[in-house]
Scaffold this motif. Structure first.
Motif, PDB file in Angstrom:
ATOM      1  N   ASP A 115       0.853  -1.183   0.000  1.00  0.00           N
ATOM      2  CA  ASP A 115       0.000   0.000   0.000  1.00  0.00           C
ATOM      3  C   ASP A 115       0.891   1.236   0.000  1.00  0.00           C
ATOM      4  OD1 ASP A 115      -1.886   1.954   0.252  1.00  0.00           O
ATOM      5  OD2 ASP A 115      -2.555   1.399   2.259  1.00  0.00           O
ATOM      6  N   GLY A 116       1.233   1.705  -1.201  1.00  0.00           N
ATOM      7  CA  GLY A 116       2.156   2.825  -1.304  1.00  0.00           C
ATOM      8  C   GLY A 116       1.657   4.085  -0.646  1.00  0.00           C
ATOM      9  N   VAL A 117       0.388   4.425  -0.868  1.00  0.00           N
ATOM     10  CA  VAL A 117      -0.181   5.641  -0.278  1.00  0.00           C
ATOM     11  C   VAL A 117      -0.197   5.526   1.239  1.00  0.00           C
ATOM     12  CG1 VAL A 117      -2.263   7.044  -0.073  1.00  0.00           C
ATOM     13  CG2 VAL A 117      -1.557   6.186  -2.310  1.00  0.00           C
ATOM     14  N   GLY A 118      -0.585   4.356   1.743  1.00  0.00           N
ATOM     15  CA  GLY A 118      -0.598   4.154   3.185  1.00  0.00           C
ATOM     16  C   GLY A 118       0.789   4.280   3.785  1.00  0.00           C
ATOM     17  N   ALA A 119       1.791   3.767   3.073  1.00  0.00           N
ATOM     18  CA  ALA A 119       3.173   3.853   3.561  1.00  0.00           C
ATOM     19  C   ALA A 119       3.643   5.300   3.623  1.00  0.00           C
ATOM     20  CB  ALA A 119       4.101   3.034   2.665  1.00  0.00           C
ATOM     21  N   LEU A 120       3.272   6.084   2.623  1.00  0.00           N
ATOM     22  CA  LEU A 120       3.679   7.489   2.628  1.00  0.00           C
ATOM     23  C   LEU A 120       3.032   8.244   3.774  1.00  0.00           C
ATOM     24  CD1 LEU A 120       3.696   8.478  -1.160  1.00  0.00           C
ATOM     25  CD2 LEU A 120       5.642   8.033   0.327  1.00  0.00           C
TER      26      LEU A 120
END
Length: 225
Positions: A162-167
């Motif tokens: 989850d790229g957005v969640g990681a950011l």
């Protein structure tokens, strides 16, 4: 002034932007709003920043490991986490990200580029849109913020789903700052034990942060070298 034969770097802004641009162009406006919300959309359209390797080499030679500062004449200059956050536009908040350059995945930089090319040309679907956004974020982290000399992909970055969640969750400026100082420390040690003006190899990490931070005093740095 020493040239690029003494030091190399994988962090090339123009190449990063050019490779990401086709994928950025095909994502929806809603996806662009999501990337804008997590403060990374602008990173995919950064103006070309020259890989000023001679300046980077000067910075390495001026770095003092005991103080984690650059010595310019009689003045010590620090690079802070807040400065990294300001330069990249990323918030200085969130959980600490356990970044480690090892182990690396079998996945390569070339594999990422091939996947980007495939996703650009596939017919749109909601699932595909999510894949495109996540791949853009992985590409940002792997190729621009934490590039390695081998073009390998650290497992800690390659497995992010989850790229957005990681950011949103992690403090990326802090992780970037820590990795930059680690590289400066390693190369500074190498510079001490080798003869002057010898090859130091590769500078890993987001060297663009250092170049933006210190370009305005580059003439003075050259003078004091």
């Amino acid at each position: 002034m020493p040239g690029s034969k003494y030091l190399s770097c994988r962090c090339a802004v123009s190449t990063f932007v050019a490779n990401a641009r086709p994928l950025v162009d095909v994502i929806s406006d809603e996806s662009k709003d999501v990337l804008r919300e997590v403060n990374v959309l602008s990173l995919f359209s950064m103006p070309a920043l020259p890989q000023n390797v001679p300046l980077l080499y000067v910075l390495v030679k001026m770095y003092k490991r005991d103080k984690k500062c650059f010595l310019l004449g009689n003045h010590y200059l620090k690079l802070t986490v807040n400065e990294v956050a300001m330069i990249l536009g990323l918030p200085n908040r969130g959980r600490e990200f356990p970044f480690s350059r090892l182990p690396c995945m079998e996945l390569s930089h070339k594999d990422l580029l091939n996947e980007m090319h495939i996703l650009v040309n596939e017919e749109w679907s909601e699932n595909l849109e999510q894949k495109r956004v996540n791949l853009l974020i992985r590409y940002l982290l792997i190729v621009f913020l934490f590039p390695l000399k081998t073009l390998k992909i650290p497992k800690c970055l390659g497995v992010l789903e989850d790229g957005v969640g990681a950011l949103r969750d992690y403090n990326w400026p802090k992780a970037i700052h820590a990795f930059l100082h680690l590289q400066l420390d390693c190369l500074s040690r190498a510079n001490v034990v080798r003869e002057a003006d010898t090859c130091l190899g590769y500078f890993e990490g987001c060297s663009a942060v250092l170049l933006v931070r210190d370009a305005f005093i580059s003439e003075k740095m050259i003078y004091y070298l």
